[in-house]
Design a protein around this motif. Structure first.
Motif, short mmCIF file in Angstrom:
data_model
loop_
_atom_site.label_atom_id
_atom_site.label_comp_id
_atom_site.label_asym_id
_atom_site.label_seq_id
_atom_site.Cartn_x
_atom_site.Cartn_y
_atom_site.Cartn_z
N ASN A 263 0.84 -1.19 0.00
CA ASN A 263 0.00 0.00 0.00
C ASN A 263 0.88 1.24 0.00
N LEU A 264 1.92 1.23 -0.79
CA LEU A 264 2.84 2.36 -0.83
C LEU A 264 2.16 3.64 -1.30
N TRP A 265 1.09 3.53 -2.03
CA TRP A 265 0.38 4.72 -2.49
C TRP A 265 -0.22 5.47 -1.32
N LEU A 266 -0.46 4.79 -0.18
CA LEU A 266 -1.08 5.41 0.97
C LEU A 266 -0.14 6.40 1.68
N THR A 267 1.15 6.16 1.63
CA THR A 267 2.12 7.03 2.31
C THR A 267 2.07 8.46 1.79
N PRO A 268 2.16 8.71 0.48
CA PRO A 268 2.09 10.10 0.03
C PRO A 268 0.73 10.75 0.29
N VAL A 269 -0.33 9.96 0.25
CA VAL A 269 -1.66 10.52 0.52
C VAL A 269 -1.73 10.99 1.97
N ALA B 200 0.81 11.85 3.88
CA ALA B 200 1.71 12.99 4.03
C ALA B 200 1.03 14.28 3.56
N VAL B 201 0.33 14.22 2.45
CA VAL B 201 -0.39 15.40 1.95
C VAL B 201 -1.47 15.82 2.94
N ALA B 202 -2.19 14.87 3.50
CA ALA B 202 -3.24 15.20 4.47
C ALA B 202 -2.65 15.84 5.71
N PHE B 203 -1.51 15.33 6.19
CA PHE B 203 -0.85 15.90 7.36
C PHE B 203 -0.43 17.34 7.11
N PHE B 204 0.21 17.59 5.98
CA PHE B 204 0.69 18.95 5.69
C PHE B 204 -0.47 19.91 5.41
N ALA B 205 -1.56 19.41 4.88
CA ALA B 205 -2.74 20.27 4.68
C ALA B 205 -3.32 20.69 6.02
#
Length: 191
Positions: free
Chosen positions: A29-35, A37-42
């Motif tokens: 589920n490597l696609w979940l990591t960038p998602v 990260a984006v949610a955290f920074f938002a």
């Protein structure tokens, strides 16, 4: 040596490995990591955009971050407050929008209350005394938080903060009770 019982040795050939087939829904589920990260920074950017906390956010944004228990957990400051009418102090209330806490002087940034030192008329004096006592009672009622109000200090060197308990500003309490006005960027007469 070539008789009926003789066999040539078998030639060894490299075995081909079958490709590993992954089933859908299983695996990385490597696609979940960038998602994430984006949610955290938002979320981080949202809080930096609204330094006053949830009170400064538009209602739809504030509702995303509202949480009854989380707001109460932030309230970690408390003391017993007395009245102090002049000079410095420690844990005392000067008037309806100014108090000393832990040797620092604070001005409640989101309200304007009647003056008490000196009051300009009898009505302002009575309302100012009531606001002062209400602030003292509110501060003594439990733990509270001091939240940034944009500017750090006012022209008199007082720390500008919004004082909250459980996510509710003491300023809004005083305004609702008729003891203060919302801060409009300047003082207006009370007489």
């Amino acid at each position: 040596m070539s008789g009926p019982d003789f066999h040539y040795p078998r030639r060894r050939t490299a075995r081909r490995r079958r490709p590993v087939r992954r089933r859908r829904g299983v695996g990385s589920n490597l696609w979940l990591t960038p998602v994430m990260a984006v949610a955290f920074f938002a979320a981080l950017a949202t809080f930096q955009r609204f330094p006053g906390g949830a009170e400064a956010m538009p209602a739809p944004v504030a509702s995303l971050f509202a949480g009854g228990e989380g707001a109460a957990e932030r309230d970690a400051l408390s003391a017993r407050f007395a009245l102090c009418h002049s000079g410095g102090g420690r844990n005392c209330v000067v008037d309806g929008d100014t108090f000393w806490f832990a040797d620092d002087k604070y001005r409640i940034a989101d309200i304007d209350t009647p003056e008490t030192h000196p009051a300009r008329c009898a009505e302002e004096a009575a309302l100012g005394d009531a606001a002062t006592e209400r602030l003292r009672t509110w501060l003594n009622a439990g733990a509270f938080s001091l939240e940034s109000a944009g500017r750090d200090t006012d022209r008199y060197g007082r720390n500008l903060r919004i004082v909250t308990r459980g996510g509710t500003s003491v300023g809004s309490v005083l305004v609702d009770e008729g003891l203060a006005r919302p801060w409009e960027g300047r003082r207006r007469p009370w007489c």
